[in-house]
Write a protein that holds these residues in place. Structure first.
Motif, PDB file in Angstrom:
ATOM      1  N   LEU A 271      10.809  -3.027  -3.595  1.00  0.00           N
ATOM      2  CA  LEU A 271      10.307  -1.748  -3.104  1.00  0.00           C
ATOM      3  C   LEU A 271      10.127  -0.830  -4.311  1.00  0.00           C
ATOM      4  O   LEU A 271      11.092  -0.246  -4.797  1.00  0.00           O
ATOM      5  N   PRO A 272       8.914  -0.706  -4.830  1.00  0.00           N
ATOM      6  CA  PRO A 272       8.703   0.072  -6.053  1.00  0.00           C
ATOM      7  C   PRO A 272       8.872   1.580  -5.885  1.00  0.00           C
ATOM      8  O   PRO A 272       9.163   2.275  -6.855  1.00  0.00           O
ATOM      9  N   ASP A 273       8.703   2.083  -4.678  1.00  0.00           N
ATOM     10  CA  ASP A 273       8.844   3.526  -4.452  1.00  0.00           C
ATOM     11  C   ASP A 273      10.253   3.859  -3.992  1.00  0.00           C
ATOM     12  O   ASP A 273      10.980   3.007  -3.489  1.00  0.00           O
ATOM     13  N   ARG A 274      10.604   5.115  -4.127  1.00  0.00           N
ATOM     14  CA  ARG A 274      11.893   5.559  -3.601  1.00  0.00           C
ATOM     15  C   ARG A 274      11.771   6.965  -3.035  1.00  0.00           C
ATOM     16  O   ARG A 274      11.131   7.802  -3.663  1.00  0.00           O
ATOM     17  N   PRO A 275      12.272   7.162  -1.861  1.00  0.00           N
ATOM     18  CA  PRO A 275      12.847   6.145  -0.977  1.00  0.00           C
ATOM     19  C   PRO A 275      11.735   5.284  -0.372  1.00  0.00           C
ATOM     20  O   PRO A 275      10.561   5.678  -0.364  1.00  0.00           O
ATOM     21  N   ASP A 276      12.129   4.121   0.118  1.00  0.00           N
ATOM     22  CA  ASP A 276      11.172   3.217   0.727  1.00  0.00           C
ATOM     23  C   ASP A 276      11.911   2.251   1.636  1.00  0.00           C
ATOM     24  O   ASP A 276      13.144   2.170   1.594  1.00  0.00           O
ATOM     25  N   SER A 277      11.162   1.529   2.439  1.00  0.00           N
ATOM     26  CA  SER A 277      11.779   0.565   3.348  1.00  0.00           C
ATOM     27  C   SER A 277      10.805  -0.560   3.642  1.00  0.00           C
ATOM     28  O   SER A 277       9.604  -0.440   3.386  1.00  0.00           O
TER      29      SER A 277
END
Length: 110
Positions: free
Chosen positions: A94-100
């Motif tokens: 998951l390259p983004d944060r936050p992400d799911s």
């Protein structure tokens, strides 16, 4: 993927794949498995202060000798992996944060 598509998976076995934490620097992941259907799903969350773009989780309850189609809801990609591979470690990115991500798997028959 909508709730109606996965609700049948919520009544099976539940496995925490990572230690429970509410900390902003942690990942959290759980597996829901239906042994009677030979399918399940993983819910994975990368929190907003986490610095790791990926995590590896070991799935449970699978048949080591079977193959499973594994589909990421986030990326839309589907791969086939053996039960052994999934139980030894599935890498979630998951390259983004936050992400799911919601990852659905099912045994491939035949």
């Amino acid at each position: 993927t909508g709730y109606r598509e996965v609700r049948r998976l919520l009544i099976g076995a539940w496995y925490p794949l990572l230690p429970y934490s509410r900390g902003p620097t942690d990942w959290i992941a759980s597996q829901y498995h239906r042994p009677d259907l030979d399918e399940g799903m993983i819910l994975a969350f990368r929190r907003n202060e986490n610095r790791e773009e990926n995590v590896t989780v070991m799935l449970r309850g699978l048949n080591a000798d079977s193959n499973y189609a594994v589909r990421s809801d986030r990326s839309g990609t589907e791969t086939v992996k053996s039960g052994t591979e999934l139980m030894e470690g599935l890498r979630i990115e998951l390259p983004d944060r936050p992400d799911s991500d919601l990852i659905i798997y099912r045994r491939v028959r035949g």
